[in-house]
Design a protein around this motif. Structure first.
Motif, mmCIF file in Angstrom:
data_model
loop_
_atom_site.group_PDB
_atom_site.id
_atom_site.type_symbol
_atom_site.label_atom_id
_atom_site.label_comp_id
_atom_site.label_asym_id
_atom_site.label_seq_id
_atom_site.Cartn_x
_atom_site.Cartn_y
_atom_site.Cartn_z
ATOM 1 N N TYR A 168 0.811 -1.179 -0.018
ATOM 2 C CA TYR A 168 0.091 0.066 0.191
ATOM 3 C C TYR A 168 0.956 1.390 -0.098
ATOM 4 N N THR A 169 0.238 2.362 -0.421
ATOM 5 C CA THR A 169 0.956 3.616 -0.323
ATOM 6 C C THR A 169 -0.319 4.660 0.108
ATOM 7 N N TYR A 170 0.204 5.760 0.543
ATOM 8 C CA TYR A 170 -0.755 6.772 1.249
ATOM 9 C C TYR A 170 -0.151 8.142 1.049
ATOM 10 N N LYS A 171 -1.107 9.182 0.967
ATOM 11 C CA LYS A 171 -0.672 10.641 0.769
ATOM 12 C C LYS A 171 -1.482 11.299 1.855
ATOM 13 N N SER A 172 -0.960 12.480 2.627
ATOM 14 C CA SER A 172 -1.727 13.204 3.538
ATOM 15 C C SER A 172 -1.941 14.549 3.048
ATOM 16 N N ASN A 173 -1.288 14.898 2.063
ATOM 17 C CA ASN A 173 -1.716 16.446 1.340
ATOM 18 C C ASN A 173 -2.243 16.008 0.097
ATOM 19 N N ILE A 174 -3.533 16.046 0.215
ATOM 20 C CA ILE A 174 -4.510 15.899 -0.467
ATOM 21 C C ILE A 174 -5.709 16.996 -0.572
ATOM 22 N N TRP A 175 -6.358 17.034 -1.661
ATOM 23 C CA TRP A 175 -7.428 18.140 -2.002
ATOM 24 C C TRP A 175 -8.595 17.254 -2.613
ATOM 25 N N ALA A 176 -9.787 18.307 -2.849
ATOM 26 C CA ALA A 176 -11.031 17.790 -3.168
ATOM 27 C C ALA A 176 -10.699 17.323 -4.945
ATOM 28 N N GLY A 177 -11.518 16.527 -5.462
ATOM 29 C CA GLY A 177 -11.430 16.478 -6.824
ATOM 30 C C GLY A 177 -11.549 14.853 -7.279
ATOM 31 N N GLU A 178 -11.302 14.854 -8.734
ATOM 32 C CA GLU A 178 -11.105 13.498 -9.275
ATOM 33 C C GLU A 178 -9.863 12.869 -9.231
ATOM 34 N N TRP A 179 -9.480 11.713 -8.655
ATOM 35 C CA TRP A 179 -8.264 11.402 -8.353
ATOM 36 C C TRP A 179 -8.333 9.821 -9.279
ATOM 37 N N LYS A 180 -7.133 9.513 -9.375
ATOM 38 C CA LYS A 180 -6.821 8.057 -9.802
ATOM 39 C C LYS A 180 -5.338 7.560 -9.614
ATOM 40 N N VAL A 181 -4.973 6.315 -9.146
ATOM 41 C CA VAL A 181 -3.662 5.669 -8.999
ATOM 42 C C VAL A 181 -3.616 4.827 -10.054
ATOM 43 N N GLU A 182 -2.496 4.898 -10.777
ATOM 44 C CA GLU A 182 -2.145 3.902 -11.795
ATOM 45 C C GLU A 182 -1.022 2.961 -11.066
ATOM 46 N N VAL A 183 -1.549 1.683 -11.277
ATOM 47 C CA VAL A 183 -0.537 0.760 -10.633
ATOM 48 C C VAL A 183 0.249 0.150 -11.855
ATOM 49 N N ILE A 184 1.501 0.515 -11.756
ATOM 50 C CA ILE A 184 2.357 0.340 -12.959
ATOM 51 C C ILE A 184 3.704 -0.449 -12.725
ATOM 52 N N THR A 185 4.465 -0.890 -13.613
ATOM 53 C CA THR A 185 5.734 -1.489 -13.371
ATOM 54 C C THR A 185 6.603 -0.477 -13.641
ATOM 55 N N ASN A 186 7.754 -0.591 -13.638
ATOM 56 C CA ASN A 186 9.267 0.288 -13.746
ATOM 57 C C ASN A 186 9.136 0.795 -15.181
ATOM 58 N N GLU A 187 8.597 -0.217 -15.859
ATOM 59 C CA GLU A 187 8.562 0.150 -17.457
ATOM 60 C C GLU A 187 7.381 1.073 -17.828
ATOM 61 N N GLU A 188 6.592 1.324 -16.763
ATOM 62 C CA GLU A 188 5.312 2.011 -16.883
ATOM 63 C C GLU A 188 4.178 1.106 -17.647
ATOM 64 N N LEU A 189 4.275 0.066 -17.473
ATOM 65 C CA LEU A 189 3.291 -0.766 -18.139
ATOM 66 C C LEU A 189 1.882 -1.111 -17.168
ATOM 67 N N VAL A 190 0.889 -0.723 -17.406
ATOM 68 C CA VAL A 190 -0.309 -0.642 -16.625
ATOM 69 C C VAL A 190 -0.869 -1.853 -16.185
ATOM 70 N N LEU A 191 -0.844 -2.104 -14.770
ATOM 71 C CA LEU A 191 -1.625 -3.251 -14.255
ATOM 72 C C LEU A 191 -3.059 -3.115 -13.913
ATOM 73 N N GLY A 192 -3.254 -2.020 -13.579
ATOM 74 C CA GLY A 192 -4.729 -1.430 -13.239
ATOM 75 C C GLY A 192 -4.733 0.018 -13.043
ATOM 76 N N VAL A 193 -5.917 0.409 -12.726
ATOM 77 C CA VAL A 193 -6.279 1.862 -12.493
ATOM 78 C C VAL A 193 -7.381 2.075 -11.515
ATOM 79 N N ILE A 194 -6.957 2.578 -10.419
ATOM 80 C CA ILE A 194 -7.892 2.863 -9.217
ATOM 81 C C ILE A 194 -8.517 4.105 -9.239
#
Length: 371
Positions: free
Chosen positions: A325-351
């Motif tokens: 897991y990862t987390y952030k505390s400095n956050i603000w309102a709006g639409e967000w997404k977290v891309e789960v990717i490899t070092n080569e930036e290949l996408v495993l999924g988007v949250i």
């Protein structure tokens, strides 16, 4: 032995195939698809590896048998009695191999950036069923074979050596291309009937075009990073690791949204962290760096802005996926997404999720789940 063959020739199975010859190919294709859907589980399991190798080897062998049958090579031999089943066997293995591919990719939480790659598979399979000549169309036949062969090697080689990289993907494709061209040329020079049906240069051009297209898809990160797959992706209020167990606290979704357990509208309180929990399936002993790429949608520019990359290492082998897991505390309102990717930036999924900041709002039905 001769008695058994006579019984087989007069069997109810053969009668059924002849009575329903129009629909037999698609029934065998669906049969192969369902067979693997019910029996395959994880790509590094011995049974799965053996079955995939058997499917690919058998498909190659039956393609050879089928494409030289018109030259009378099997006349007065044991194989002559089974000639009418060759195209059905090809359809079965096409279905089984494509099913395996769908099974391993469908484990991902999101295919939004890679769905275009599946359209290639769908287009080939639909064409295989609805073109007039169907399996007798050798251009289509070898195109589907090469596509499935390419995916087979991109799965099997990383599993075999417990390593992933772009170079390995290109090597896997090269091996598939070499095997396919070898089979085509062997059939072409051994079968006069095949030489009369196709133009070798045209067929090779089609195969090479598919090879280039798949590699372009990979270069532009439109192909999921096989054999990795994202099993779980949750936006949470709190994640805690105790020993070998992760406790994830998140807002439970409405019951009628059965395909997703957590809410995408995240009620945020000041001084709170926003957590992203993910579990990633990887074959045994495969080590890989994973990145959570946090992005926020800027309504003024109508673009996604990169906020931060946070990474961690995974080691494969766990049935339910390697957790992190990862987390952030400095956050603000709006639409967000977290891309789960490899070092080569290949996408495993988007949250995807939406942050709402309102002191008067409370999280809805917080639940704790252990992973």
């Amino acid at each position: 032995m001769r008695r058994l063959l006579v019984q087989f020739r007069n069997s109810s199975f053969r009668s059924f195939v002849r009575r329903h010859g129009k629909y037999a190919p698609i029934l065998f294709f669906i049969g192969g698809f369902i067979f693997d859907m019910l029996t395959l589980g994880r790509i590094d399991r011995t049974y799965d590896l053996v079955m995939l190798c058997l499917h690919m080897t058998s498909l190659s062998f039956v393609l050879y048998l089928y494409n030289v049958v018109d030259d009378g090579k099997w006349k007065n031999t044991f194989l002559e009695r089974f000639e009418e089943y060759f195209p059905l066997a090809i359809q079965f293995f096409f279905g089984a191999l494509s099913s395996a591919y769908v099974i391993y990719f469908s484990r991902s939480v999101s295919l939004s950036k890679t769905v275009s790659f599946f359209l290639i598979l769908v287009a080939l399979l639909v064409a295989n069923e609805f073109l007039k000549q169907r399996i007798s169309n050798k251009y289509l036949q070898f195109s589907v074979y090469f596509f499935l062969s390419f995916t087979f090697f991109t799965f099997m080689i990383p599993v075999a050596i417990s390593k992933m990289s772009p170079a390995l993907f290109y090597i896997s494709g090269g091996i598939s291309l070499l095997c396919t061209l070898t089979l085509i040329i062997l059939i072409y020079f051994l079968s006069p009937s095949t030489r009369s049906e196709i133009r070798l240069g045209r067929l090779l051009a089609i195969i090479l075009s598919i090879y280039v297209i798949i590699n372009l898809f990979y270069y532009f990160r439109l192909i999921p990073p096989v054999p990795l797959a994202l099993d779980q992706g949750i936006v949470a209020h709190y994640v805690e690791k105790t020993g070998n167990e992760y406790t994830v606290t998140y807002e439970k979704n409405d019951s009628f949204i059965f395909w997703r357990d957590h809410r995408l509208k995240f009620v945020f309180s000041p001084n709170e962290n926003v957590y992203i929990y993910s579990s990633i399936f990887a074959p045994t002993n495969l080590e890989q760096s994973i990145i959570h790429r946090w992005k926020w949608f800027n309504v003024k520019t109508s673009e996604w802005e990169l906020i931060e990359d946070i990474g961690y290492e995974i080691i494969g082998g766990r049935d339910e996926g390697y957790r992190g897991y990862t987390y952030k505390s400095n956050i603000w309102a709006g639409e967000w997404k977290v891309e789960v990717i490899t070092n080569e930036e290949l996408v495993l999924g988007v949250i995807d999720f939406e942050i709402s900041i309102d002191e008067n709002l409370e999280p809805i039905e917080l639940v704790e789940r252990k992973f």
